[in-house]
Enzyme design. Structure first.
Site, PDB file in Angstrom:
ATOM      1  N   LYS A 115       0.819  -1.216   0.000  1.00  0.00           N
ATOM      2  CA  LYS A 115       0.000   0.000   0.000  1.00  0.00           C
ATOM      3  C   LYS A 115       0.849   1.260   0.000  1.00  0.00           C
ATOM      4  CE  LYS A 115      -4.391  -1.564   1.884  1.00  0.00           C
ATOM      5  NZ  LYS A 115      -5.418  -1.339   2.913  1.00  0.00           N
ATOM      6  N   LYS A 207      -4.764 -10.233  -7.073  1.00  0.00           N
ATOM      7  CA  LYS A 207      -5.995 -10.479  -6.316  1.00  0.00           C
ATOM      8  C   LYS A 207      -7.077  -9.480  -6.727  1.00  0.00           C
ATOM      9  CE  LYS A 207      -5.653  -8.066  -2.158  1.00  0.00           C
ATOM     10  NZ  LYS A 207      -5.502  -7.783  -0.770  1.00  0.00           N
ATOM     11  N   LYS A 210     -10.522  -3.769  -4.330  1.00  0.00           N
ATOM     12  CA  LYS A 210     -11.342  -2.563  -4.430  1.00  0.00           C
ATOM     13  C   LYS A 210     -10.598  -1.461  -5.167  1.00  0.00           C
ATOM     14  CE  LYS A 210     -13.591  -3.262   0.075  1.00  0.00           C
ATOM     15  NZ  LYS A 210     -13.434  -2.995   1.513  1.00  0.00           N
TER      16      LYS A 210
HETATM   17  P1  AMP Z   1     -10.992  -5.349   2.914  1.00  0.00           P
HETATM   18  O1  AMP Z   1     -11.805  -4.975   1.750  1.00  0.00           O
HETATM   19  O2  AMP Z   1      -9.529  -5.240   2.654  1.00  0.00           O
HETATM   20  O3  AMP Z   1     -11.438  -4.706   4.197  1.00  0.00           O
HETATM   21  O4  AMP Z   1     -11.263  -6.903   3.112  1.00  0.00           O
HETATM   22  C1  AMP Z   1     -12.393  -7.409   3.775  1.00  0.00           C
HETATM   23  C2  AMP Z   1     -12.324  -8.921   3.828  1.00  0.00           C
HETATM   24  O5  AMP Z   1     -12.389  -9.464   2.494  1.00  0.00           O
HETATM   25  C3  AMP Z   1     -11.026  -9.465   4.442  1.00  0.00           C
HETATM   26  O6  AMP Z   1     -11.343 -10.603   5.224  1.00  0.00           O
HETATM   27  C4  AMP Z   1     -10.212  -9.842   3.242  1.00  0.00           C
HETATM   28  O7  AMP Z   1      -9.298 -10.879   3.527  1.00  0.00           O
HETATM   29  C5  AMP Z   1     -11.294 -10.327   2.285  1.00  0.00           C
HETATM   30  N1  AMP Z   1     -10.845 -10.189   0.893  1.00  0.00           N
HETATM   31  C6  AMP Z   1     -10.486  -9.039   0.255  1.00  0.00           C
HETATM   32  N2  AMP Z   1     -10.130  -9.280  -1.023  1.00  0.00           N
HETATM   33  C7  AMP Z   1     -10.274 -10.616  -1.209  1.00  0.00           C
HETATM   34  C8  AMP Z   1     -10.076 -11.497  -2.325  1.00  0.00           C
HETATM   35  N3  AMP Z   1      -9.660 -11.037  -3.507  1.00  0.00           N
HETATM   36  N4  AMP Z   1     -10.322 -12.819  -2.154  1.00  0.00           N
HETATM   37  C9  AMP Z   1     -10.752 -13.301  -0.954  1.00  0.00           C
HETATM   38  N5  AMP Z   1     -10.956 -12.528   0.138  1.00  0.00           N
HETATM   39  C10 AMP Z   1     -10.717 -11.207   0.022  1.00  0.00           C
END
Ligand code: AMP
Ligand code: TRP
Length: 345
Positions: A115, A207, A210
């Site tokens: 990041k 991956k 967002k």
């Molecule tokens: P975040 O959007 O970073 O707050 O992620 C929220 C949750 O979604 C966390 O548990 C992440 O590990 C999961 N997550 C985010 N991106 C992915 C992805 N591409 N595949 C699987 N899990 C994800």
């Protein structure tokens, strides 16, 4: 090690659109866990501001993540659903943990490196200590299990290290305060199922995220049926038909990703999907994938829209959850103050 009552905690950042990775890797699994355990699900708005956010947009996204929690079927009465900034103990415990965690541990965090990018000197201090705030989120409820996607594994390891060091550093005081051998549990990550790491639809080595500039890289939870169909149809694939067995997916990241997504959507395994679709061309398999995705995600998007039309209701859910979360967090923080040696009234 003392035994701790089982409690689930997880958090999602209100930054950018929620996507299929968030759903399959995390939020969908939150729903399943609520049948068996007390669960606390948090919209981590304090984590969001470690990178700049537009205040208006942040407010909207806090409500949108909450709407997603409710739309997928999380029961905010049986469980606790709230936003982090309404429970000040997260920040308070994070400070204590800042003084427990070592700089060397944070220097190893790959998410910070990704990041912060090349201009590390210019990243916020908050982004650097982000993992300590995450440890505080979990430990302020003394949560034993945390469902997350694969990308959060290292942060969960840090949480365990911080808990362990606190338990060791303050062992005598913990015992003197009547908490036995350990005050914090060594929290277990719950990373399971076929879709712990959903990949970009445009590049099977990245991956789904967002922050990807291309909206075609991800399926957003709010996408309509036509958009879902278009994005899957344009998803990158290779020219071979689907193999009959999982071993045949090796070295074919895009194929592997689409099969894993299908499996997670239908609550099956990769083997089940290949038994039914092995030998199919991608044109046919993508059609089947669009059908299951639209049938699972369509109702969620509809319910999110309905909930977002009444922000007052969402805010009331967050207020109620925050009150109930505060009661637990306050008790933990009082104990931490006693253990550390602060004077309190
Ligand atoms: P975040 O959007 O970073 O707050 O992620 C929220 C949750 O979604 C966390 O548990 C992440 O590990 C999961 N997550 C985010 N991106 C992915 C992805 N591409 N595949 C699987 N899990 C994800
Ligand atoms: N760091 C997590 C992410 O980016 C979000 C998060 C913050 C979290 N606090 C948490 C996840 C506590 C689980 C538990 O996805």
């Amino acid at each position: 090690m003392s035994s701790f009552p089982q409690r689930i905690f997880s958090g999602v950042q209100p930054t950018g659109n929620l996507h299929l990775g968030n759903y399959l890797g995390a939020i969908k699994r939150f729903v399943a866990l609520q049948a068996d355990f007390p669960c606390i699900y948090c919209v981590v708005d304090m984590h969001a501001i470690t990178i700049p956010q537009d205040p208006k947009e942040l407010r909207r996204q806090i409500r949108e993540v909450t709407a997603a929690f409710l739309a997928v079927g999380i029961d905010p009465v049986k469980n606790i659903v709230f936003n982090q900034s309404q429970v000040h103990e997260h920040a308070e415990l994070a400070w204590v943990l800042n003084c427990v965690a070592r700089i060397g541990w944070l220097n190893r965090m790959t998410q910070f490196k990704e990041k912060a990018g090349k201009d590390r000197e210019n990243a916020s201090v908050g982004l650097y200590v982000y993992p300590n705030l995450m440890a505080a989120d979990i430990l302020v409820y003394r949560a034993t299990h945390v469902p997350v996607g694969e990308d959060q594994k290292q942060h969960l390891e840090l949480t365990r290290d911080v808990a362990q060091k606190f338990n060791n550093d303050f062992a005598e005081s913990i015992a003197a305060c009547g908490f036995g051998e350990a005050f914090f549990p060594l929290t277990e990550p719950l990373i399971a199922g076929p879709a712990t790491r959903v990949m970009s639809l445009r590049d099977g080595s990245k991956k789904m995220s967002k922050s990807d500039a291309s909206d075609y890289s991800r399926i957003n939870l709010t996408d309509d049926a036509d958009t879902i169909a278009q994005k899957f149809r344009k998803a990158k694939t290779d020219p071979e038909p689907l193999p009959g067995e999982a071993a045949g997916l090796e070295g074919r990241p895009e194929a592997e990703n689409l099969v894993a997504i299908y499996a997670a959507l239908v609550d099956g395994t990769v083997e089940d999907v290949l038994r039914d679709h092995g030998g199919a061309q991608f044109s046919a398999f993508k059609g089947a994938l669009v059908d299951v995705a639209v049938s699972k995600l369509g109702p969620i998007a509809g319910e999110m829209r309905r909930l977002m039309a009444d922000p007052g209701h969402i805010d009331a859910v967050l207020a109620d959850g925050s009150r109930r979360a505060s009661a637990i967090a306050h008790e933990t923080m009082n104990a931490v103050k006693d253990i550390v040696g602060f004077v309190r009234s």
